[in-house]
Design a protein around this motif. Structure first.
Motif, PDB file in Angstrom:
ATOM      1  N   GLY A   1     -10.971 -35.049-122.517  1.00  0.00           N
ATOM      2  CA  GLY A   1     -10.878 -34.836-123.932  1.00  0.00           C
ATOM      3  C   GLY A   1     -12.120 -34.321-124.401  1.00  0.00           C
ATOM      4  O   GLY A   1     -13.379 -34.710-124.051  1.00  0.00           O
ATOM      5  N   VAL A   2     -12.117 -33.833-125.641  1.00  0.00           N
ATOM      6  CA  VAL A   2     -13.142 -33.386-126.426  1.00  0.00           C
ATOM      7  C   VAL A   2     -13.158 -33.354-127.968  1.00  0.00           C
ATOM      8  O   VAL A   2     -12.089 -33.927-128.383  1.00  0.00           O
ATOM      9  CB  VAL A   2     -13.279 -31.971-125.992  1.00  0.00           C
ATOM     10  N   ARG A   3     -14.307 -33.461-128.497  1.00  0.00           N
ATOM     11  CA  ARG A   3     -14.373 -33.605-129.900  1.00  0.00           C
ATOM     12  C   ARG A   3     -14.242 -32.338-130.609  1.00  0.00           C
ATOM     13  O   ARG A   3     -14.869 -31.355-130.183  1.00  0.00           O
ATOM     14  CB  ARG A   3     -15.618 -34.530-130.558  1.00  0.00           C
ATOM     15  N   ARG A   4     -13.332 -32.199-131.550  1.00  0.00           N
ATOM     16  CA  ARG A   4     -13.034 -30.783-132.514  1.00  0.00           C
ATOM     17  C   ARG A   4     -13.444 -31.232-133.653  1.00  0.00           C
ATOM     18  O   ARG A   4     -12.497 -31.680-134.421  1.00  0.00           O
ATOM     19  CB  ARG A   4     -11.706 -30.355-132.396  1.00  0.00           C
ATOM     20  N   GLY A   5     -14.627 -30.945-134.192  1.00  0.00           N
ATOM     21  CA  GLY A   5     -15.093 -31.515-135.597  1.00  0.00           C
ATOM     22  C   GLY A   5     -15.256 -32.850-135.586  1.00  0.00           C
ATOM     23  O   GLY A   5     -15.536 -33.430-134.207  1.00  0.00           O
ATOM     24  N   ALA A   6     -14.907 -33.572-136.724  1.00  0.00           N
ATOM     25  CA  ALA A   6     -14.851 -35.032-136.902  1.00  0.00           C
ATOM     26  C   ALA A   6     -13.712 -35.770-136.319  1.00  0.00           C
ATOM     27  O   ALA A   6     -12.717 -34.972-136.019  1.00  0.00           O
ATOM     28  CB  ALA A   6     -14.846 -35.247-138.416  1.00  0.00           C
ATOM     29  N   GLY A   7     -13.854 -36.862-136.027  1.00  0.00           N
ATOM     30  CA  GLY A   7     -12.621 -37.783-135.585  1.00  0.00           C
ATOM     31  C   GLY A   7     -12.954 -37.846-133.937  1.00  0.00           C
ATOM     32  O   GLY A   7     -13.933 -37.476-133.316  1.00  0.00           O
ATOM     33  N   GLY A   8     -11.816 -38.691-133.122  1.00  0.00           N
ATOM     34  CA  GLY A   8     -12.016 -38.961-132.065  1.00  0.00           C
ATOM     35  C   GLY A   8     -11.696 -37.879-130.879  1.00  0.00           C
ATOM     36  O   GLY A   8     -11.457 -36.835-131.322  1.00  0.00           O
ATOM     37  N   PRO A   9     -11.515 -38.057-129.649  1.00  0.00           N
ATOM     38  CA  PRO A   9     -11.280 -37.241-128.705  1.00  0.00           C
ATOM     39  C   PRO A   9     -10.129 -36.737-128.719  1.00  0.00           C
ATOM     40  O   PRO A   9      -9.036 -37.293-129.065  1.00  0.00           O
ATOM     41  CB  PRO A   9     -11.412 -38.232-127.346  1.00  0.00           C
ATOM     42  N   GLN A  10      -9.818 -35.351-128.439  1.00  0.00           N
ATOM     43  CA  GLN A  10      -8.474 -34.924-128.206  1.00  0.00           C
ATOM     44  C   GLN A  10      -8.411 -34.142-127.166  1.00  0.00           C
ATOM     45  O   GLN A  10      -9.431 -33.703-126.467  1.00  0.00           O
ATOM     46  CB  GLN A  10      -8.174 -33.635-129.533  1.00  0.00           C
ATOM     47  N   VAL A  11      -6.975 -33.930-126.547  1.00  0.00           N
ATOM     48  CA  VAL A  11      -6.709 -33.652-125.101  1.00  0.00           C
ATOM     49  C   VAL A  11      -5.558 -32.606-125.525  1.00  0.00           C
ATOM     50  O   VAL A  11      -4.870 -32.596-126.094  1.00  0.00           O
ATOM     51  CB  VAL A  11      -5.952 -34.830-124.328  1.00  0.00           C
ATOM     52  N   PRO A  12      -6.018 -31.327-124.552  1.00  0.00           N
ATOM     53  CA  PRO A  12      -5.043 -30.207-124.423  1.00  0.00           C
ATOM     54  C   PRO A  12      -3.537 -30.956-124.095  1.00  0.00           C
ATOM     55  O   PRO A  12      -3.455 -31.443-123.203  1.00  0.00           O
ATOM     56  CB  PRO A  12      -5.545 -29.389-123.470  1.00  0.00           C
ATOM     57  N   ALA A  13      -2.698 -30.549-124.968  1.00  0.00           N
ATOM     58  CA  ALA A  13      -1.363 -30.955-124.644  1.00  0.00           C
ATOM     59  C   ALA A  13      -0.722 -30.568-123.300  1.00  0.00           C
ATOM     60  O   ALA A  13      -0.063 -31.168-122.757  1.00  0.00           O
ATOM     61  CB  ALA A  13      -0.359 -30.368-125.811  1.00  0.00           C
ATOM     62  N   VAL A  14      -1.448 -29.428-122.741  1.00  0.00           N
ATOM     63  CA  VAL A  14      -0.699 -28.804-121.724  1.00  0.00           C
ATOM     64  C   VAL A  14      -1.233 -29.608-120.451  1.00  0.00           C
ATOM     65  O   VAL A  14      -0.621 -29.506-119.251  1.00  0.00           O
ATOM     66  CB  VAL A  14      -1.416 -27.218-121.424  1.00  0.00           C
ATOM     67  N   PHE A  15      -2.097 -30.477-120.731  1.00  0.00           N
ATOM     68  CA  PHE A  15      -2.669 -31.542-119.689  1.00  0.00           C
ATOM     69  C   PHE A  15      -1.500 -32.476-119.082  1.00  0.00           C
ATOM     70  O   PHE A  15      -1.493 -33.111-118.183  1.00  0.00           O
ATOM     71  CB  PHE A  15      -3.729 -32.099-119.923  1.00  0.00           C
ATOM     72  N   LEU A  16      -0.612 -32.481-120.230  1.00  0.00           N
ATOM     73  CA  LEU A  16       0.455 -33.796-119.916  1.00  0.00           C
ATOM     74  C   LEU A  16       1.875 -33.029-119.534  1.00  0.00           C
ATOM     75  O   LEU A  16       2.159 -31.827-120.183  1.00  0.00           O
ATOM     76  CB  LEU A  16       0.794 -34.210-121.232  1.00  0.00           C
ATOM     77  N   GLU A  17       2.604 -33.583-118.772  1.00  0.00           N
ATOM     78  CA  GLU A  17       3.975 -33.041-118.492  1.00  0.00           C
ATOM     79  C   GLU A  17       5.023 -34.247-118.439  1.00  0.00           C
ATOM     80  O   GLU A  17       4.511 -35.067-117.477  1.00  0.00           O
ATOM     81  CB  GLU A  17       3.964 -32.324-116.997  1.00  0.00           C
ATOM     82  N   GLY A  18       5.874 -34.211-119.156  1.00  0.00           N
ATOM     83  CA  GLY A  18       6.671 -35.662-119.219  1.00  0.00           C
ATOM     84  C   GLY A  18       5.727 -36.591-119.538  1.00  0.00           C
ATOM     85  O   GLY A  18       4.878 -36.690-120.538  1.00  0.00           O
ATOM     86  N   ARG A  19       5.961 -37.737-118.971  1.00  0.00           N
ATOM     87  CA  ARG A  19       5.124 -38.968-119.093  1.00  0.00           C
ATOM     88  C   ARG A  19       3.875 -39.207-118.065  1.00  0.00           C
ATOM     89  O   ARG A  19       3.614 -40.094-117.816  1.00  0.00           O
ATOM     90  CB  ARG A  19       5.966 -40.161-118.937  1.00  0.00           C
ATOM     91  N   ASP A  20       3.501 -37.888-117.442  1.00  0.00           N
ATOM     92  CA  ASP A  20       2.515 -37.698-116.529  1.00  0.00           C
ATOM     93  C   ASP A  20       1.427 -36.952-116.960  1.00  0.00           C
ATOM     94  O   ASP A  20       1.548 -35.840-117.497  1.00  0.00           O
ATOM     95  CB  ASP A  20       3.044 -37.438-115.267  1.00  0.00           C
TER      96      ASP A  20
END
Length: 124
Positions: free
Chosen positions: A47-66
């Protein structure tokens, strides 16, 4: 628990099509936010910061519930090779003609062994 998260530059930000906030990651994985933070801390996710706010994660890193199979091991290899989180993210999303596509595309396609081999070679 304090979580140190890298700030990324605009060019790296634009490599990723869709971002998820930590609460969205927790929801998709059916975890508490605390457990989602632990995945970042343990480098099972990035996860990385994009501007202000908390960490964000690329959606492609998730597949279903994993988390996508092969991603945690690849992240470990990149960090062991001296990459910081922003550099690892850039490497994962930068197109590579020899794969073809980006390393994250290859991981999603089940070719994580080849991507790990390349990540391991970066350390030498």
């Amino acid at each position: 628990m304090t979580l140190s998260v890298a700030q990324i530059d605009r060019e790296t930000d634009q490599l990723v099509a869709e971002w998820l906030t930590l609460p969205e990651v927790a929801d998709r994985l059916a975890l508490s936010i605390g457990r989602a933070k632990q995945l970042l801390k343990d480098h099972k996710l990035l996860g990385v910061r994009r501007g202000a706010g908390g960490p964000q994660v690329p959606a492609v890193f998730l597949e279903g519930r994993d988390v996508v199979k092969g991603l945690p091991g690849t992240l470990t290899l990149l960090l062991d090779a001296g990459y910081d989180d922003a550099e690892a993210l850039r490497w994962l999303f930068t197109p590579d003609e020899s794969l073809p596509g980006s390393p994250i595309d290859a991981i999603k396609a089940g070719r994580h062994t080849e991507v790990k081999r390349r990540a391991q070679a970066l350390g030498f």
